[in-house]
Motif scaffolding. Structure first.
Motif, PDB file in Angstrom:
ATOM      1  N   VAL A 125       0.839  -1.207   0.000  1.00 12.34           N
ATOM      2  CA  VAL A 125       0.000   0.000   0.000  1.00 12.34           C
ATOM      3  C   VAL A 125       0.871   1.252   0.000  1.00 12.34           C
ATOM      4  CG1 VAL A 125      -1.676   1.321   1.341  1.00 12.34           C
ATOM      5  CG2 VAL A 125      -1.967  -1.150   1.056  1.00 12.34           C
ATOM      6  N   LEU A 128       2.243   1.623  -3.501  1.00 17.27           N
ATOM      7  CA  LEU A 128       1.188   2.046  -4.417  1.00 17.27           C
ATOM      8  C   LEU A 128       0.786   3.493  -4.176  1.00 17.27           C
ATOM      9  CD1 LEU A 128      -1.080  -1.136  -4.343  1.00 17.27           C
ATOM     10  CD2 LEU A 128       0.353  -0.373  -6.243  1.00 17.27           C
ATOM     11  N   GLY A 129       0.844   3.915  -2.929  1.00 19.77           N
ATOM     12  CA  GLY A 129       0.453   5.281  -2.605  1.00 19.77           C
ATOM     13  C   GLY A 129       1.357   6.322  -3.218  1.00 19.77           C
ATOM     14  N   SER A 132       1.056   7.967  -8.491  1.00 13.79           N
ATOM     15  CA  SER A 132      -0.169   8.724  -8.766  1.00 13.79           C
ATOM     16  C   SER A 132      -0.520   8.613 -10.244  1.00 13.79           C
ATOM     17  CB  SER A 132       0.021  10.191  -8.375  1.00 13.79           C
ATOM     18  OG  SER A 132       1.142  10.733  -9.037  1.00 13.79           O
ATOM     19  N   HIS A 162      -6.299   1.328  -6.525  1.00 10.15           N
ATOM     20  CA  HIS A 162      -5.012   1.782  -7.051  1.00 10.15           C
ATOM     21  C   HIS A 162      -4.886   1.475  -8.545  1.00 10.15           C
ATOM     22  CE1 HIS A 162      -3.403   2.806  -3.090  1.00 10.15           C
ATOM     23  NE2 HIS A 162      -4.002   1.712  -2.643  1.00 10.15           N
TER      24      HIS A 162
END
Length: 517
Positions: A125, A128-129, A132, A162
């Motif tokens: 996570v 993935l964060g 963008s 995502h």
């Protein structure tokens, strides 16, 4: 701008050097170095049994040949098979958890325990964060459908939130494609020449172009016969034969009709038939070009009560059959005793050695080849010194050496390699995969039994027909590589298939696949 990601999965590198697995890995790295992708991902199961030695071998090979491209590594379940070695294995497989470039990223999800962990989820996570709107690929070893329900639910939520455009998995040793919600999921068959199902072992390359992600396979070229010369392909088929199993007369007639040059008779069946009928069938087969006859001898076992070799009378009758039939070779199961009883100084070793040396002398003097066949662990059999003897390359080689010392110097004595037994060998199949057997015993082989191994849902069954070169549990790519490379002696091969109605079509199909260019 096109993006290319190469996946190397399920190598299963053994401790032993010089295996087909090592050859495939070196070929893959060399090929990728010549045509570098944007990223190479090693997607788990780099080692066969999770040992420090195999992990160090993998790291050394990657450091030597894997130059000119970036790479990531995520472990697989086989890399954890030896808990005491896991810290060392983990160091050898150490890698960042993600990589990126202009407009793309690859993120790894560690599923080597068969499930995700809280720490692993957080890492994914977090990675993935930081992406963008990019083109993200998620790579894991265990495919989504095999994860626990809670992990599947979590992963489903992740791909909804995502920008994951592709999810890649391995583990099943076969190709597949599907979707997790709207995200394409691709499984790759991997690089193991022992296990790749449905096609030769390969590196799978994913390229993102104008039409989205597309995949293509870079096939290991040394595990297929199509690149051989016609002479080599014909020579292989000339050595490919059939075990008549419990159908002596029918088998000889089929071999005559199909002009098969190599045949094995089981003494326990042939000995119950009319001697005149067997002699007539053998003569007809030889008239049609039959060249190599092997007699599969009955088992000899250790009688612990009598402290003696058991099965002697049937054995001597089988020897008479071999002599009368003018056989070329004998196939002999290793002695039926425990590892403890067969080691140096064990209760059964000297009695077996003395009996076999005395009884085999006459056939050795007549020039018959003598091959001792490897056996395999039964379901649930313990793997301590009380298990049966002959499950490992070292045990078979030890017994061959013992008999060579007892028989005349000119005697042709070696290992009769049953690849189905080696594959269906309980936990020992992990420690000694087929590639290890080929590397360790290949130079001493006198003959082969070939049969597929199938998991029917209740047990793993031997003596099933091949319906292709690759799978379901044995891929012949490693055998073909070892044959071409000269690691395996070019000796007679018998398909040993229980059901004749599937065996004969399997022979024709296998021969055709070898001969077709």
């Amino acid at each position: 701008m096109s993006i290319t990601i190469a996946i190397i999965a399920d190598v299963h590198l053994p401790d032993v050097g010089g295996t087909a697995q090592e050859a495939a890995l070196v070929w893959a790295l060399d090929s990728l170095a010549r045509q570098p992708p944007d990223l190479v991902v090693f997607a788990g199961d780099m080692t066969a049994a999770g040992t420090s030695g195999s992990a160090r071998r993998f790291r050394d090979i990657v450091d030597r040949y894997g130059r000119g491209f970036r790479h990531l590594i995520t472990p697989g379940n086989s890399d954890r098979r030896k808990p005491s070695d896991w810290p060392d294995v983990q160091r050898c497989l150490a890698s960042a958890g993600s990589a990126n470039g202009p407009g793309w990223a690859v993120v790894l999800l560690d599923t080597s325990t068969g499930q995700t962990t809280e720490a692993g989820r957080r890492d994914v996570v977090r990675s993935l964060g930081s992406e963008s709107g990019g083109n993200v690929v998620l790579v894991t070893h265990v495919p989504p459908e095999q994860l626990p329900a809670a992990d599947r639910e979590w992963l489903g939520a992740v791909v909804k939130v995502h920008p994951i455009r592709l999810l890649i998995g391995a583990h099943h040793h076969r190709d597949a494609a599907g979707c997790l919600h709207a995200t394409p999921v691709h499984l790759v068959r991997g690089l193991d020449p022992d296990k790749a199902v449905g096609g030769p072992p390969s590196v799978t390359v994913f390229e993102d172009g104008a039409n989205g992600w597309e995949r293509r396979d870079w096939v290991f070229p040394h595990g297929i016969p199509q690149r051989w010369s016609e002479t080599d392909r014909r020579g292989f088929v000339d050595l490919l034969g059939f075990s008549c199993m419990q159908e002596t007369l029918l088998g000889l007639e089929e071999a005559r009709r199909r002009q098969i040059r190599v045949v094995e008779l089981r003494a326990d069946d042939a000995g119950t038939r009319s001697g005149a009928a067997v002699a007539e069938a053998l003569a007809a087969w030889r008239q049609a070009g039959g060249a190599h006859l092997s007699i599969h001898m009955p088992n000899l076992r250790w009688d612990r009560t009598q402290h003696a070799v058991q099965g002697v009378e049937g054995w001597r009758r089988a020897l008479d059959l071999a002599l009368v039939s003018e056989a070329s070779a004998l196939t002999i199961h290793v002695p039926g005793a425990s590892v403890r009883e067969m080691r140096a100084g064990g209760a059964a070793r000297e009695p077996f050695a003395a009996f076999l040396a005395e009884s085999l002398r006459v056939v050795a003097e007549k020039g018959m080849t003598i091959g001792f066949e490897n056996m395999h662990a039964a379901p649930g059999e313990s793997l301590d010194e009380n298990r049966s003897f002959g499950f490992t390359p070292a045990e078979c080689l030890d017994w061959v050496q013992c008999m060579r010392e007892r028989l005349p110097a000119a005697a042709r004595v070696g290992v009769h390699l049953d690849i189905g037994h080696a594959r269906n060998n309980g936990l020992l199949a992990t420690d000694f995969p087929l590639g290890s057997w080929y590397a360790l015993v290949g130079a001493t082989v006198t003959g082969y039994h070939l049969h597929q191994v199938v998991n029917d849902g209740t047990a793993v069954r031997n003596h099933r027909a091949f319906h292709g070169l690759h799978g379901p549990l044995i891929s012949l790519s490693s055998f073909l590589w070892a044959w071409e490379a000269g690691q395996l002696r070019r000796a007679p091969m018998c398909l040993e298939i229980r059901a004749p109605e599937t065996g004969w079509p399997a022979y024709e199909h296998l021969a055709a696949q070898i001969l077709t260019r």
